[in-house]
Design a protein around this motif. Sequence first.
Motif, PDB file in Angstrom:
ATOM      1  N   ALA A   1       0.836  -1.202   0.000  1.00 14.22           N
ATOM      2  CA  ALA A   1       0.000   0.000   0.000  1.00 14.22           C
ATOM      3  C   ALA A   1       0.869   1.251   0.000  1.00 14.22           C
ATOM      4  O   ALA A   1       0.573   2.239  -0.684  1.00 14.22           O
ATOM      5  CB  ALA A   1      -0.928  -0.008   1.213  1.00 14.22           C
ATOM      6  N   ALA A   2       1.970   1.228   0.776  1.00 13.78           N
ATOM      7  CA  ALA A   2       2.899   2.357   0.771  1.00 13.78           C
ATOM      8  C   ALA A   2       3.542   2.518  -0.597  1.00 13.78           C
ATOM      9  O   ALA A   2       3.717   3.641  -1.084  1.00 13.78           O
ATOM     10  CB  ALA A   2       3.960   2.159   1.851  1.00 13.78           C
ATOM     11  N   LEU A   3       3.899   1.406  -1.238  1.00  7.10           N
ATOM     12  CA  LEU A   3       4.479   1.477  -2.580  1.00  7.10           C
ATOM     13  C   LEU A   3       3.502   2.076  -3.576  1.00  7.10           C
ATOM     14  O   LEU A   3       3.868   2.922  -4.400  1.00  7.10           O
ATOM     15  CB  LEU A   3       4.907   0.072  -3.027  1.00  7.10           C
ATOM     16  N   ALA A   4       2.228   1.668  -3.511  1.00  5.81           N
ATOM     17  CA  ALA A   4       1.225   2.196  -4.437  1.00  5.81           C
ATOM     18  C   ALA A   4       1.059   3.702  -4.260  1.00  5.81           C
ATOM     19  O   ALA A   4       0.941   4.442  -5.245  1.00  5.81           O
ATOM     20  CB  ALA A   4      -0.106   1.476  -4.229  1.00  5.81           C
ATOM     21  N   GLY A   5       1.045   4.175  -3.008  1.00  5.73           N
ATOM     22  CA  GLY A   5       0.942   5.608  -2.782  1.00  5.73           C
ATOM     23  C   GLY A   5       2.166   6.360  -3.258  1.00  5.73           C
ATOM     24  O   GLY A   5       2.065   7.456  -3.819  1.00  5.73           O
ATOM     25  N   TRP A   6       3.344   5.771  -3.040  1.00  2.83           N
ATOM     26  CA  TRP A   6       4.588   6.397  -3.516  1.00  2.83           C
ATOM     27  C   TRP A   6       4.594   6.491  -5.042  1.00  2.83           C
ATOM     28  O   TRP A   6       4.999   7.509  -5.606  1.00  2.83           O
ATOM     29  CB  TRP A   6       5.776   5.581  -3.009  1.00  2.83           C
ATOM     30  N   LEU A   7       4.162   5.433  -5.704  1.00  4.49           N
ATOM     31  CA  LEU A   7       4.101   5.455  -7.172  1.00  4.49           C
ATOM     32  C   LEU A   7       3.144   6.533  -7.666  1.00  4.49           C
ATOM     33  O   LEU A   7       3.426   7.248  -8.634  1.00  4.49           O
ATOM     34  CB  LEU A   7       3.668   4.085  -7.693  1.00  4.49           C
ATOM     35  N   ARG A   8       1.996   6.638  -7.006  1.00  4.49           N
ATOM     36  CA  ARG A   8       1.017   7.658  -7.411  1.00  4.49           C
ATOM     37  C   ARG A   8       1.595   9.059  -7.223  1.00  4.49           C
ATOM     38  O   ARG A   8       1.417   9.927  -8.084  1.00  4.49           O
ATOM     39  CB  ARG A   8      -0.254   7.474  -6.589  1.00  4.49           C
ATOM     40  N   HIS A   9       2.274   9.273  -6.103  1.00  4.86           N
ATOM     41  CA  HIS A   9       2.856  10.590  -5.843  1.00  4.86           C
ATOM     42  C   HIS A   9       3.932  10.932  -6.869  1.00  4.86           C
ATOM     43  O   HIS A   9       3.999  12.070  -7.355  1.00  4.86           O
ATOM     44  CB  HIS A   9       3.442  10.614  -4.438  1.00  4.86           C
ATOM     45  N   ARG A  10       4.771   9.958  -7.207  1.00  7.94           N
ATOM     46  CA  ARG A  10       5.867  10.186  -8.148  1.00  7.94           C
ATOM     47  C   ARG A  10       5.436  10.062  -9.604  1.00  7.94           C
ATOM     48  O   ARG A  10       6.251  10.285 -10.503  1.00  7.94           O
ATOM     49  CB  ARG A  10       6.996   9.182  -7.881  1.00  7.94           C
ATOM     50  N   GLN A  11       4.190   9.694  -9.856  1.00  7.46           N
ATOM     51  CA  GLN A  11       3.680   9.454 -11.206  1.00  7.46           C
ATOM     52  C   GLN A  11       4.558   8.432 -11.925  1.00  7.46           C
ATOM     53  O   GLN A  11       5.051   8.651 -13.029  1.00  7.46           O
ATOM     54  CB  GLN A  11       3.585  10.758 -11.991  1.00  7.46           C
ATOM     55  N   LEU A  12       4.745   7.296 -11.254  1.00  5.00           N
ATOM     56  CA  LEU A  12       5.548   6.202 -11.780  1.00  5.00           C
ATOM     57  C   LEU A  12       4.719   4.924 -11.798  1.00  5.00           C
ATOM     58  O   LEU A  12       3.672   4.838 -11.165  1.00  5.00           O
ATOM     59  CB  LEU A  12       6.796   5.980 -10.914  1.00  5.00           C
ATOM     60  N   ALA A  13       5.207   3.955 -12.533  1.00  5.52           N
ATOM     61  CA  ALA A  13       4.648   2.604 -12.521  1.00  5.52           C
ATOM     62  C   ALA A  13       5.798   1.628 -12.347  1.00  5.52           C
ATOM     63  O   ALA A  13       6.929   1.890 -12.791  1.00  5.52           O
ATOM     64  CB  ALA A  13       3.877   2.310 -13.803  1.00  5.52           C
ATOM     65  N   VAL A  14       5.542   0.520 -11.700  1.00  5.27           N
ATOM     66  CA  VAL A  14       6.589  -0.457 -11.419  1.00  5.27           C
ATOM     67  C   VAL A  14       6.438  -1.648 -12.352  1.00  5.27           C
ATOM     68  O   VAL A  14       5.330  -2.127 -12.602  1.00  5.27           O
ATOM     69  CB  VAL A  14       6.537  -0.901  -9.936  1.00  5.27           C
ATOM     70  N   ARG A  15       7.565  -2.106 -12.891  1.00  2.00           N
ATOM     71  CA  ARG A  15       7.579  -3.307 -13.724  1.00  2.00           C
ATOM     72  C   ARG A  15       8.133  -4.502 -12.956  1.00  2.00           C
ATOM     73  O   ARG A  15       7.800  -5.647 -13.250  1.00  2.00           O
ATOM     74  CB  ARG A  15       8.410  -3.068 -14.989  1.00  2.00           C
ATOM     75  N   ALA A  16       8.982  -4.232 -11.982  1.00  2.00           N
ATOM     76  CA  ALA A  16       9.548  -5.315 -11.175  1.00  2.00           C
ATOM     77  C   ALA A  16       9.854  -4.770  -9.785  1.00  2.00           C
ATOM     78  O   ALA A  16      10.375  -3.665  -9.641  1.00  2.00           O
ATOM     79  CB  ALA A  16      10.808  -5.880 -11.818  1.00  2.00           C
ATOM     80  N   CYS A  17       9.502  -5.543  -8.763  1.00  2.00           N
ATOM     81  CA  CYS A  17       9.863  -5.202  -7.393  1.00  2.00           C
ATOM     82  C   CYS A  17      10.290  -6.485  -6.695  1.00  2.00           C
ATOM     83  O   CYS A  17      10.166  -7.585  -7.240  1.00  2.00           O
ATOM     84  CB  CYS A  17       8.724  -4.497  -6.662  1.00  2.00           C
ATOM     85  N   ARG A  18      10.798  -6.325  -5.489  1.00  2.00           N
ATOM     86  CA  ARG A  18      11.406  -7.462  -4.799  1.00  2.00           C
ATOM     87  C   ARG A  18      11.067  -7.381  -3.322  1.00  2.00           C
ATOM     88  O   ARG A  18      11.247  -6.338  -2.692  1.00  2.00           O
ATOM     89  CB  ARG A  18      12.915  -7.426  -5.026  1.00  2.00           C
ATOM     90  N   LEU A  19      10.576  -8.503  -2.788  1.00  2.00           N
ATOM     91  CA  LEU A  19      10.308  -8.625  -1.355  1.00  2.00           C
ATOM     92  C   LEU A  19      11.403  -9.475  -0.743  1.00  2.00           C
ATOM     93  O   LEU A  19      11.576 -10.639  -1.113  1.00  2.00           O
ATOM     94  CB  LEU A  19       8.937  -9.255  -1.107  1.00  2.00           C
ATOM     95  N   LEU A  20      12.154  -8.880   0.180  1.00  2.00           N
ATOM     96  CA  LEU A  20      13.258  -9.575   0.830  1.00  2.00           C
ATOM     97  C   LEU A  20      12.802 -10.045   2.205  1.00  2.00           C
ATOM     98  O   LEU A  20      12.343  -9.248   3.029  1.00  2.00           O
ATOM     99  CB  LEU A  20      14.466  -8.647   0.955  1.00  2.00           C
ATOM    100  N   LEU A  21      12.935 -11.351   2.457  1.00  2.00           N
ATOM    101  CA  LEU A  21      12.551 -11.953   3.728  1.00  2.00           C
ATOM    102  C   LEU A  21      13.818 -12.220   4.535  1.00  2.00           C
ATOM    103  O   LEU A  21      14.675 -13.003   4.108  1.00  2.00           O
ATOM    104  CB  LEU A  21      11.782 -13.258   3.507  1.00  2.00           C
ATOM    105  N   THR A  22      13.943 -11.557   5.681  1.00  2.00           N
ATOM    106  CA  THR A  22      15.128 -11.718   6.516  1.00  2.00           C
ATOM    107  C   THR A  22      14.836 -12.741   7.616  1.00  2.00           C
ATOM    108  O   THR A  22      13.842 -12.630   8.336  1.00  2.00           O
ATOM    109  CB  THR A  22      15.531 -10.377   7.149  1.00  2.00           C
ATOM    110  N   HIS A  23      15.732 -13.736   7.718  1.00  2.00           N
ATOM    111  CA  HIS A  23      15.585 -14.804   8.707  1.00  2.00           C
ATOM    112  C   HIS A  23      16.607 -14.621   9.827  1.00  2.00           C
ATOM    113  O   HIS A  23      17.627 -13.943   9.668  1.00  2.00           O
ATOM    114  CB  HIS A  23      15.774 -16.178   8.056  1.00  2.00           C
ATOM    115  N   ASP A  24      16.334 -15.280  10.935  1.00  2.00           N
ATOM    116  CA  ASP A  24      17.223 -15.173  12.090  1.00  2.00           C
ATOM    117  C   ASP A  24      18.500 -15.968  11.872  1.00  2.00           C
ATOM    118  O   ASP A  24      19.603 -15.482  12.107  1.00  2.00           O
ATOM    119  CB  ASP A  24      16.481 -15.661  13.342  1.00  2.00           C
ATOM    120  N   ASP A  25      18.367 -17.198  11.409  1.00  2.00           N
ATOM    121  CA  ASP A  25      19.529 -18.077  11.311  1.00  2.00           C
ATOM    122  C   ASP A  25      19.644 -18.731   9.941  1.00  2.00           C
ATOM    123  O   ASP A  25      20.017 -19.892   9.819  1.00  2.00           O
ATOM    124  CB  ASP A  25      19.466 -19.155  12.399  1.00  2.00           C
ATOM    125  N   ALA A  26      19.310 -17.983   8.894  1.00  2.00           N
ATOM    126  CA  ALA A  26      19.429 -18.485   7.528  1.00  2.00           C
ATOM    127  C   ALA A  26      19.604 -17.289   6.595  1.00  2.00           C
ATOM    128  O   ALA A  26      19.225 -16.168   6.936  1.00  2.00           O
ATOM    129  CB  ALA A  26      18.193 -19.301   7.130  1.00  2.00           C
TER     130      ALA A  26
END
Length: 486
Positions: free
Chosen positions: A265-290
Motif C-alpha cells: 500500500a505504501a508502494l502504491a501511494g509512492w508510485l502515485r505521488h511520483r507518477q511512476l509505474a513499477v515493472r519489477a519489485c522485490r520482497l526480501l525476507l530476513t531470517h534469524d539463522d538463515a
Amino acid sequence: GPANPTMLWLALHFPWLPIEAQCLKPSFPEGQGRAVVTRGRVAACDSVAAAAGVQPGQRLSTALGLAPGLQVSERDGPREVAALEHLACWAGHFTPQVSLAPPATLLLEIGGCLRLFGGADALVTQALAGAREQGYVPAWAVAPTPLGATWLAWQGLARVINDAATLHAALASLPCDLPAWPAEAQARLHSFGLATLGDVRRLPGAAARRRLGEAVMAELARAWGEAPDLRPFFRFPERFAQSLELPARVEHAEALAFAAQRLLAALAGWLRHRQLAVRACRLLLTHDDAPSTALPLQLAEPTADGDRLLRLLREHLARLALPAPVETLTLAADDVEPVAPASRDLFDRPAAGEGAPACLERLRARLGEAAVHGIAACPDHRPEAASQPRPPGEASARPPLPPGHRPLWLLPAPQAIAEEGGRPTWGGPLQLLTRAERIESGWWDGGEADAPGDLRRDYFIARNPQGRTLWIFRDREGWFLHGHFA
C-alpha cells in the motif's frame, strides 16, 4: 495572514496505533483483548479489553485481573514511527501534500483533489477503506485548518466541515483537556472553571495570554484559522525501499501477506505521488539463522495498482516454502518508469476485468517463469527454428519470411504416422488438400546441440475422416504429423 480559505484538511487519527503497528493479523480470536504497556502501565488497549474494564494508565496487574486472557506486549516507539511513515507514503495515493502529526495523526490536504475523487465524502470513504484493509481503524475529521481537523479527529467527530463558521462552532464545543497543552495551563483552566474551548475564547485576550501563556493562545488562533499554520510536508523518498519488522517470527509464508500488504500500500501511494509505474519489485525476507530469501515480483506491464501487486504476491507466497522463520520484510521497487495519468472517458463505461497482463502474471506465479512465454518469429524456413520463446509482453517482430499456411502450434516433436496402401493414415486415411511444399534447409547448423540440422521434407495440409485438419510431411524415413490447424 490567516490560513488559506481554499485549503481543506483530512485528519486521520489512529488511536490504536501502538496496537495496530504490532499486529500480524487483521483481527484476533473472539474474547481475547490486546494491550501494549510501558513501564508497567497500560499505554493502549483495544475495544475487547476496554469492554472488560481495561483502561490506559492502569497498572498491568490490574488489567490482567480484569482480563486474564489479555495479550500483552511492550510498546515499540520506533515501530509506531515506521507505521506512520508507511501510512504517509500510502496517503500519496490521495494527495501530494501529506503532513505528519506525531505520534498518531496524519494530515492530508485534499482541497485541490476533490474533483478527482468525486468530492470530500467519496475521498474519505476510500481513505477509510484503504486504512482498514491494512489493519488500521482511524478516527477522522475534515476542516479548513489542519489543527482544527486534528482536534476534531481526536474527539472522533467523523464529519466534513467546509466553512469557517461551522468549524468555529464545532471547536467551541470541544473540552479544554483535549489539546495536548502543558499540565500547568490545564490546571489553570480547571481552576478558572473553564470547560470548553469556547469558554477560553471568550476570555479577554491580554488576560488569557498572561495567565495561560502565548503558546496556548497561538494554538487557538491557528485552529480557528486566524493565524497561519506552517507545517512541513512529508518528503517522499526518491527510491522506494521500506522495511517492516515483524513483532513475532512467522513460520508460514502465507501468513506474511497481511504484513506485506502494508508495504505494498505504501508502494502504491509512492508510485502515485511520483507518477511512476513499477515493472519489477522485490520482497526480501530476513531470517534469524538463515540467508535472506528474495521473492521477485515480475509484472507483465508497468502498474501502480496495489491490489494487483497484492494478488500476485499471494500467488507466490502460496507456493513458497520458508527455510526459516521470517523476522523482517523489505520491499524495494527495482524497475520503475514514468507513466502518464490515465484520461477519463466522457461517458461512463463498465469496469474492466482483470485483463490479459494481470492474468499472465498470475499464471507465471502459479506455473513458473519458464512455463508461460510469448513467441517471436525468426528468419528461418524450418518450422522448428521459425520461432523462439520470448517473455510475455515483448513485441514480436513481423515474420521476415512468408508464413504460408501454417498451424499456430506445432507438436513438441514430429509424430510418426502409418501408411496404408500408399496413403498416410491418422484416424483413418488422410485426404491431401494441397500440393507438396518442399522445405530443404539448415545445413549450416548440422551437428549442433538442440539444432534442427539439415532438413529435406515435403509438407502437406491433410484432413482425416473425422474432419480434423492436419499439417503432415514426408521425408526419407516416412510420414510424420507436425501440427494441428484450429
